[in-house]
Design an enzyme around this catalytic site. Structure first.
Site, PDB file in Angstrom:
ATOM      1  N   ASP A  37      98.702  10.219  16.805  1.00  0.00           N
ATOM      2  CA  ASP A  37      99.940  10.311  16.044  1.00  0.00           C
ATOM      3  C   ASP A  37     100.652   8.954  16.001  1.00  0.00           C
ATOM      4  O   ASP A  37     100.862   8.328  17.044  1.00  0.00           O
ATOM      5  CB  ASP A  37     100.854  11.339  16.729  1.00  0.00           C
ATOM      6  CG  ASP A  37     102.146  11.557  15.969  1.00  0.00           C
ATOM      7  OD1 ASP A  37     102.078  12.017  14.825  1.00  0.00           O
ATOM      8  OD2 ASP A  37     103.221  11.251  16.526  1.00  0.00           O
ATOM      9  N   GLU A  97      96.386   8.315  12.715  1.00  0.00           N
ATOM     10  CA  GLU A  97      97.355   8.495  11.633  1.00  0.00           C
ATOM     11  C   GLU A  97      97.983   7.139  11.339  1.00  0.00           C
ATOM     12  O   GLU A  97      98.709   6.585  12.167  1.00  0.00           O
ATOM     13  CB  GLU A  97      98.457   9.486  12.013  1.00  0.00           C
ATOM     14  CG  GLU A  97      99.394   9.742  10.844  1.00  0.00           C
ATOM     15  CD  GLU A  97     100.836  10.052  11.235  1.00  0.00           C
ATOM     16  OE1 GLU A  97     101.563  10.604  10.400  1.00  0.00           O
ATOM     17  OE2 GLU A  97     101.255   9.719  12.361  1.00  0.00           O
TER      18      GLU A  97
HETATM   19  C1  GLC Z   1     103.782  11.867  12.742  1.00  0.00           C
HETATM   20  C2  GLC Z   1     103.659  13.353  12.544  1.00  0.00           C
HETATM   21  C3  GLC Z   1     105.002  13.906  12.208  1.00  0.00           C
HETATM   22  C4  GLC Z   1     105.924  13.628  13.350  1.00  0.00           C
HETATM   23  C5  GLC Z   1     105.954  12.144  13.690  1.00  0.00           C
HETATM   24  C6  GLC Z   1     106.595  11.924  15.012  1.00  0.00           C
HETATM   25  O1  GLC Z   1     104.135  11.213  11.587  1.00  0.00           O
HETATM   26  O2  GLC Z   1     102.674  13.629  11.592  1.00  0.00           O
HETATM   27  O3  GLC Z   1     104.959  15.269  11.923  1.00  0.00           O
HETATM   28  O4  GLC Z   1     107.226  14.050  13.032  1.00  0.00           O
HETATM   29  O5  GLC Z   1     104.662  11.593  13.769  1.00  0.00           O
HETATM   30  O6  GLC Z   1     105.751  12.308  16.062  1.00  0.00           O
END
Ligand code: GLC
Ligand code: CA
Length: 560
Positions: A199, A256
Site C-alpha cells: 500500500d 500500489e
Molecule cells: C491506499 C489505499 C487507500 C488508502 C490509502 C491509505 O491508497 O488504496 O484505500 O486509503 O492507501 O492507506
C-alpha cells in the site's frame, strides 16, 4: 524465468463487503472461505484481500493498530489459516494488503511516541516544529486539511500524516522501522501467503519538511513533489523486498504506485533489482479537460475518459514495460467509482460491461478485477451526504451549493464518483440481505445489480462473459503474445496479440453507434470468432460493429 504470477488472474476481495458468515453485517474471512469455489468457477486464480489486520477502521483497515493480529471483525488467526489452506487446496493464491507508510494512532508504537522524544518509538514517526502556532509547512493531506496535526500535549510539535489524522506516517529513515516492517512481512509469508500488495509505497520517502510547496495562493496544497516517488523510495523498497524474498523467493510483490508514470513504473519493476514484480498506477485513465470557467471543483463531478489519450497511455505502458517486466490491467478498485458508472453506456449497460472487460483484460498484463465488476455492478447509492462522513465531500458540497447546484444534483454527483459507493456488499442472491448477510450490512449503500445466483444461471450474463474471457486469457497467446495497437478508427479500440504463427485481433466498438471500418483483408475474412458481444459483421474488406459490440478474431500464418 517464469514465475507463478506470470499466469495470475487477480480478484480483489473487499473483505468487509464480500460475504458475512456470522450474521453481524460485516463480511469476514470465513465468508471468503465459504465462497472459494466461486473464484475457481469464475476462473480467477489469485485473491488480493484488502487489509485484514487489527484496526480501529478509520480507513477500513488501512489504519493498522496491530500488524500481527487479524481484525476481530473479520475473524481469527485460525480462520485465516483455514482460508489459506482451503484456498491452496483449490490452487488459489492469497495476496495480502500490507500497509507500510503509516499506522493507526492507536498502534502501541504511536502511543509510545506520544510520550515524547525520550520514548524509543518517538523516532518511528515524523515530527516537526511549528513556530508561533504555525504549521511546519503548507503541504495538504490526501484526505483534506494539512498533513500536520499538533501533538496533544506539546504545543509546538506536529506529527505528519499523509492520509487521515489518525494515520500517522512511519519514519522510514529510521532503520528500526524498516526492520520492523520486514519482520511483519516475514511473519505472514511464513504463514503461507503468496504475495503482498504494498500500500502507498511510493510515499515512504519525504523531502525536507521545512519547505513550502508552490500553491498558487492556496493555504494548503497536496504537495506530491515533496512526498511521492522520491529517489529514496527505491532503496527502501529494495531493502524491504530483499528482506522478505531471502526467505520467500516466490512471494509476489504487487506495488500500489498511484501517481507513478510509466518510466517510474519501469524503475520500480527493474528486473533483478528486488523491488516490485508489478505495480498498479492510477495514470491509466486520462480524462477530457474540464471547462475553465467551472466554479465547482472537479473532485466529485464525473469526468469523461479521453479515449485518444487512453490509447496512447496503453501503448506507452505496453511498449515500455516489456518482458520480463509485467503490467497490470484493471478498470477499477476500492479507491475509485466503479467502471460501469465511470465508463459504461447507459443505453447498452450489458454490452459495455462485457466489451470493456474484453478490451482491457486481453491485453498483455495481469488482470486485477475488482469484486462485483464481474456482475457489471455500478456504484450504489448512499441516502445523504452526511452518510459519506468525508470532509472532502463537505467541501465539494459547499462549493457546489455556492455555485447554485441543488442538493439532489450534489448527492447524485457524489454517489456516482465516490469510492465508498463502490464498496457495497456483493449481491449474492435475491434473498433477504441479498444473500450477503441476514442483518443490515455495515455500509448502507444500496446496490441494485443483478445478483450472482441469477447471473450464474444465465449463459448470456456479464458473469459468463468474464468466465469465458478468463479461460481465453489463460492461453499462451493472451498471456505471452506481444501487443500492437491497430489505430483504424476513433470509435474503435483494436489491437493484435501475436505469438509465433498465431495472431489474434481484438475489436471493440466503444460507442453507442453502429459503425463500419475498412480493415486489412486478412482480418475482414478471418474465420474464427470468439467471445463475441453484439454483432460483428464481416465483408470482403470491412467490419461492421453494432454499438458496444466486440469480438476476437484469430489467424494462423500460412493458413490462407
Ligand atoms: C491506499 C489505499 C487507500 C488508502 C490509502 C491509505 O491508497 O488504496 O484505500 O486509503 O492507501 O492507506
Ligand atoms: Ca461477519
Amino acid at each position: 524465468m517464469a514465475a507463478w504470477y506470470d499466469q495470475a488472474i487477480i480478484y480483489q476481495v473487499y473483505p468487509k463487503s464480500f460475504k458475512d458468515s456470522n450474521g453481524d453485517g460485516i463480511g469476514d474471512l470465513t465468508g471468503i472461505t465459504e465462497k472459494l469455489d466461486y473464484f475457481t468457477q469464475l476462473g480467477v486464480n489469485t485473491l488480493w484481500l484488502n487489509p485484514i489486520f487489527r484496526s480501529p477502521q478509520v480507513d477500513n483497515g488501512y489504519d493498522v493498530s496491530d500488524f500481527y493480529a487479524i481484525d476481530p471483525q473479520l475473524g481469527t488467526l485460525a480462520d485465516f489459516k483455514a482460508l489459506i489452506e482451503a484456498a491452496h487446496r483449490r490452487g488459489l493464491r492469497i495476496v495480502l494488503d500490507m500497509v507500510l507508510n503509516h499506522t493507526s494512532d492507536q498502534h502501541p508504537w504511536f502511543q509510545g511516541a506520544l510520550q515524547g522524544p525520550k520514548n524509543p518509538y518517538y523516532n518511528y514517526y515524523i515530527w516537526a516544529h511549528g513556530a508561533d502556532g504555525q504549521l511546519p509547512n503548507n503541504w495538504g493531506s490526501f484526505f483534506g486539511g494539512s498533513v500536520w496535526t499538533q501533538h496533544p500535549t506539546v504545543a509546538d510539535r506536529y506529527y505528519f500524516h499523509l492520509f487521515e489524522r489518525r494515520m500517522p506516517d512511519l519514519n522510514w529513515r529510521n532503520p528500526q522501522v524498516r526492520q520492523e516492517m520486514t519482520k511483519v512481512a516475514n511473519y505472514w509469508a511464513d504463514l503461507g501467503i503468496d504475495g503482498l500488495r504494498l500500500d502507498a509505497f511510493i510515499h515512504l520517502a519525504k523531502a525536507d519538511l521545512h519547505q513550502n510547496y508552490p500553491s498558487d495562493g492556496a493555504d494548503l496544497v497536496v504537495a506530491e513533489g515533496m512526498f511521492a516517488n522520491l529517489p529514496a523510495v527505491q532503496p527502501y523498497l529494495a531493502e524491504f523486498v530483499a528482506g522478505v524474498k531471502a526467505n520467500h523467493p516466490d512471494l509476489f510483490i504487487l506495488g500500489e504506485a498511484a501517481s507513478a508514470t510509466v518510466n517510474l513504473a519501469a524503475d520500480y519493476t527493474r528486473p533483478a533489482a528486488n523491488m516490485a514484480d508489478a505495480v498498479i498506477s492510477f495514470r491509466y485513465f486520462p480524462t477530457k479537460p474540464r471547462a475553465k470557467r467551472d466554479a465547482v471543483p472537479a473532485d466529485y463531478q464525473p469526468q469523461r475518459l479521453d479515449w485518444l489519450a487512453f490509447r496512447q497511455v496503453m501503448t506507452d505502458w505496453q511498449q515500455t514495460l516489456l518482458p520480463p517486466r509485467r503490467l497490470t490491467l484493471y478498470w477499477g478498485n476500492h479507491d475509485m467509482a466503479r467502471v460501469a458508472t465511470r465508463m459504461g453506456s447507459h443505453r447498452y449497460p450489458q454490452q459495455s460491461a462485457k466489451s470493456l472487460a474484453t478490451l482491457m483484460y486481453l491485453q498483455r498484463g495481469l488482470p486485477v478485477l475488482y469484486y462485483g465488476d464481474e456482475l457489471g455492478l455500478s456504484n450504489g447509492t448512499l441516502a445523504s451526504l452526511a452518510a459519506f462522513g468525508d470532509p472532502t465531500v463537505t467541501a465539494f458540497a459547499n462549493a457546489a451549493k455556492a455555485a447554485g447546484w441543488s442538493s439532489e444534483r450534489i448527492l447524485e454527483n457524489v454517489n456516482a464518483t465516490h469510492k465508498l459507493t463502490a464498496r457495497a456488499p456483493l449481491p449474492w442472491s435475491d434473498d433477504i440481505g441479498h444473500g450477503f448477510s441476514k442483518v443490515a450490512p455495515w455500509l448502507a449503500v444500496s446496490q441494485d445489480g443483478t445478483p450472482v445466483s441469477k447471473q450464474m444461471a444465465d449463459p448470456d450474463s456479464v458473469w459468463h462473459h468474464y468466465q469465458q474471457l478468463f479461460a481465453l486469457k489463460q492461453t499462451p497467446l493472451f498471456t505471452r503474445g506481444n501487443w500492437q495497437l491497430q489505430n483504424w478508427a476513433p470509435w474503435l479500440y483494436a489491437y493484435t496479440r501475436t505469438l509465433g504463427v498465431e495472431t489474434a485481433l481484438v475489436v471493440v466498438n466503444i460507442s453507442d453507434t453502429r459503425h463500419t471500418v475498412t480493415v486489412p483483408r486478412a482480418w475482414a475474412q478471418a474465420p474464427v470468432q470468439q467471445l463475441t458481444v453484439g454483432t460483428v459483421h464481416q465483408t470482403a474488406a470491412e467490419l461492421t460493429l453494432s454499438p458496444w459490440s466486440s469480438a476476437v478474431l484469430t489467424i494462423k500464418k500460412g493458413s490462407k
